[in-house]
Scaffold this active site. Structure first.
Site, PDB file in Angstrom:
ATOM      1  N   PHE A 164       0.625  -1.235   0.041  1.00 46.20           N
ATOM      2  CA  PHE A 164      -0.013   0.087  -0.156  1.00 46.20           C
ATOM      3  C   PHE A 164       0.867   1.167  -0.124  1.00 46.20           C
ATOM      4  CE2 PHE A 164       0.729  -0.532   4.371  1.00 46.20           C
ATOM      5  CZ  PHE A 164       1.128   1.051   4.719  1.00 46.20           C
ATOM      6  N   GLU A 266      11.263  -7.554  -2.010  1.00 51.47           N
ATOM      7  CA  GLU A 266      11.480  -6.469  -1.456  1.00 51.47           C
ATOM      8  C   GLU A 266      10.845  -6.072  -0.243  1.00 51.47           C
ATOM      9  OE1 GLU A 266      11.939  -3.248   0.107  1.00 51.47           O
ATOM     10  OE2 GLU A 266      10.502  -2.633  -1.085  1.00 51.47           O
ATOM     11  N   CYS A 300       9.345   1.665   3.296  1.00 49.45           N
ATOM     12  CA  CYS A 300      10.387   0.663   3.622  1.00 49.45           C
ATOM     13  C   CYS A 300      11.932   1.109   4.088  1.00 49.45           C
ATOM     14  CB  CYS A 300      10.423  -0.517   2.614  1.00 49.45           C
ATOM     15  SG  CYS A 300      10.698   0.308   0.974  1.00 49.45           S
TER      16      CYS A 300
END
Length: 513
Positions: A164, A266, A300
């Site tokens: 998201f 990832e 991230c």
């Protein structure tokens, strides 16, 4: 604001109830499978409903993709690149609308939403050039009158499962490269940001239709875990690119590997910036604050830890606290605000639990956290960015919390700082702030950062598409976007041609009949 959002939805073709899947111009879905709603974390309002794809929808998409691959792989790579160029042009036209939808559905600031669409445009430009550079090597054969070389072929169907927090950019990283390499794509976007997926797919579908391309070159499936599990276990999908948590990444990796498929993973990050006593402190503050609070800490690559030299620790901490006092939290579509909401109530719960756990382990909060209330924050998803003094070994510090929580840690020597930075399970992004050349070079050496990304005098976030993106350890080892990441979407083949009138064997072996 609602009039503005209504206009955006209309321009992007978002309906009141949207279909579950698309193979291009063909949109459909089994209405009995159910629906999900997309709710904005900005104001808590329902944006639209979307049908959920079921197993029959999945099979329809897979068969269409298999058929399309037989056509698409035969189209010359530069022509495939030209179609990706047209996608980039279409994204330029829709940049404002798509960027606004990203901001409203996901909750990141409007400028970050526009920046994400610009990233899509940039990867399209990169892929266009790449379409004429899918190079293989030539090698000298040990046998006379033989020629050896390698070439790269498309894999087939590439499955893309995205998260998201970057609801459109990560899809484009994978799709632009996969398409120019001759693959076809099936995308399952996050069920938390399905409308961004639908909008992107409508833009690409129109480009493919204008070029009279067959259905199935790029397909979309809106679902929860059901479709993801089907993709992970389907031998017809040779490559699955997954972006998400380390926990789910382990499941994806095991499922794909068990059928000898490939995966590009990832996963999580636990990124640190080392603040040297020889750093430019004012510049370091900017990098640290944006890295920690940009996208409300839901990147991230967000900065989770600051490892600060003891000689400047107190001074830097005070500057940081002052900077946090200037942050404006609110509607991300208001460009005066720095921090928007978390994605949903589950994210808020993770944030509050991490704060409680940190305090139980001994963390001292120099900027307190908390959930914001009131009319401005009616969605219940707005939280305060906070700062805590900790020890690196605390369990909560070793974990990734997708929220604006920043941990401060002291160090004495550079070797100690690097050891602290590396002493977490994740290995995505890292940075050092220093004006000392020796420190910078040592940080980038094999004895330095163990992350896939290592920066000097910039923060941990904000990677450019020209470099391969990804990390090591529990980050998964995958690479997307630039450099030679394209090789992950292709299979290598070594070719040998004998143009002699005899058949000599390798290594001088004799086999006379």
């Amino acid at each position: 604001m609602q009039t503005r959002i209504d206009s955006v939805l209309k321009n992007l073709g978002i309906l009141e109830v949207n279909p579950a899947y698309s193979t291009g111009s063909n949109w459909g879905g089994d209405a009995t499978t159910g629906t999900i709603g997309s709710y904005s974390p900005v104001d808590g309002k329902k944006i639209a409903m979307i049908q959920l794809a079921g197993k029959e929808d999945y099979e329809t998409v897979l068969q269409q993709a298999q058929s399309a691959f037989n056509t698409w792989r035969g189209i010359p790579a530069p022509k495939r690149g030209d179609i990706v160029r047209q996608l980039g042009d279409a994204l330029r036209i829709h940049k404002e609308d798509l960027g606004t939808l990203v901001s409203y559905e996901m909750g990141k600031s409007l400028q970050e939403g526009f920046g994400e669409v610009q990233e899509m445009i940039d990867i399209c430009d990169f892929a266009v050039g790449l379409s004429r550079q899918l190079y293989g090597l030539t090698m000298h054969s040990e046998r006379p009158h033989h020629r050896m070389y390698e070439q790269w072929h498309p894999l087939g169907i590439v499955g893309i499962i995205s998260a998201f927090n970057f609801p459109v950019a990560v899809w484009s990283w994978n799709t632009a490269l996969a398409l120019v390499c001759g693959n076809v794509c099936i995308w399952k976007p996050s069920s938390k940001t399905p409308l961004c997926g639908i909008a992107c797919h409508r833009i690409l579908a129109k480009v493919l239709q204008e070029n009279e391309m067959p259905e199935g070159i790029s397909s979309l499936l809106i679902s929860d875990d059901v479709i993801g599990n089907l993709m992970n276990n389907d031998k017809r999908i040779p490559l699955v690119s997954f972006t998400g948590s380390t926990r789910v990444g382990r499941i994806v990796s095991a499922a794909v590997a068990s059928r000898f498929g490939r995966s590009i993973l990832e996963l999580g990050g636990n990124n640190a910036i080392i603040i040297s006593k020889e750093a430019d402190l004012d510049m370091s503050i900017i990098g640290a604050v944006f890295g920690a609070v940009g996208t409300a800490g839901q990147r991230c690559t967000s900065t989770r830890r600051l490892i600060i030299h003891e000689d400047i620790y107190e001074d830097f901490k005070n500057k940081l606290v002052k900077a946090y006092g200037q942050l404006r939290i609110g509607d991300p579509l208001d460009q005066h605000n720095h921090v928007g909401p978390l994605i949903d109530q589950d994210a808020v719960s993770s944030y509050t639990k991490a704060i409680e756990k940190g305090k139980a382990e001994g963390a001292t909060f120099v900027v307190e956290g908390g959930v914001l209330t009131g009319d401005t924050y009616q969605s219940g998803c707005y939280v305060k960015p906070c700062i805590a003094e900790v020890k690196n070994h605390y369990e909560v510090v070793q974990e990734e919390t997708f929220a604006p929580i920043l941990y401060l840690i002291k160090y004495k020597t550079l070797t100690e700082a690097i050891a602290l930075q590396n002493d977490v399970p994740q290995g995505l992004s890292s940075a050092i702030m220093t004006l000392n050349l020796r420190e910078a070079e040592f940080f980038l050496s094999s004895a330095g950062s163990d992350c896939g990304i290592a920066n000097v005098n910039i923060g941990t976030s904000g990677a450019e598409i020209g470099g391969a993106f990804g990390g090591e350890k529990e980050t998964g080892g995958g690479r997307e976007s630039g450099s030679d990441a394209w090789k992950g979407y292709m299979r290598r083949q070594t070719n040998t041609i004998n143009y002699a009138d005899t058949l000599p064997l390798a290594q001088g072996i004799k086999f006379d009949l």
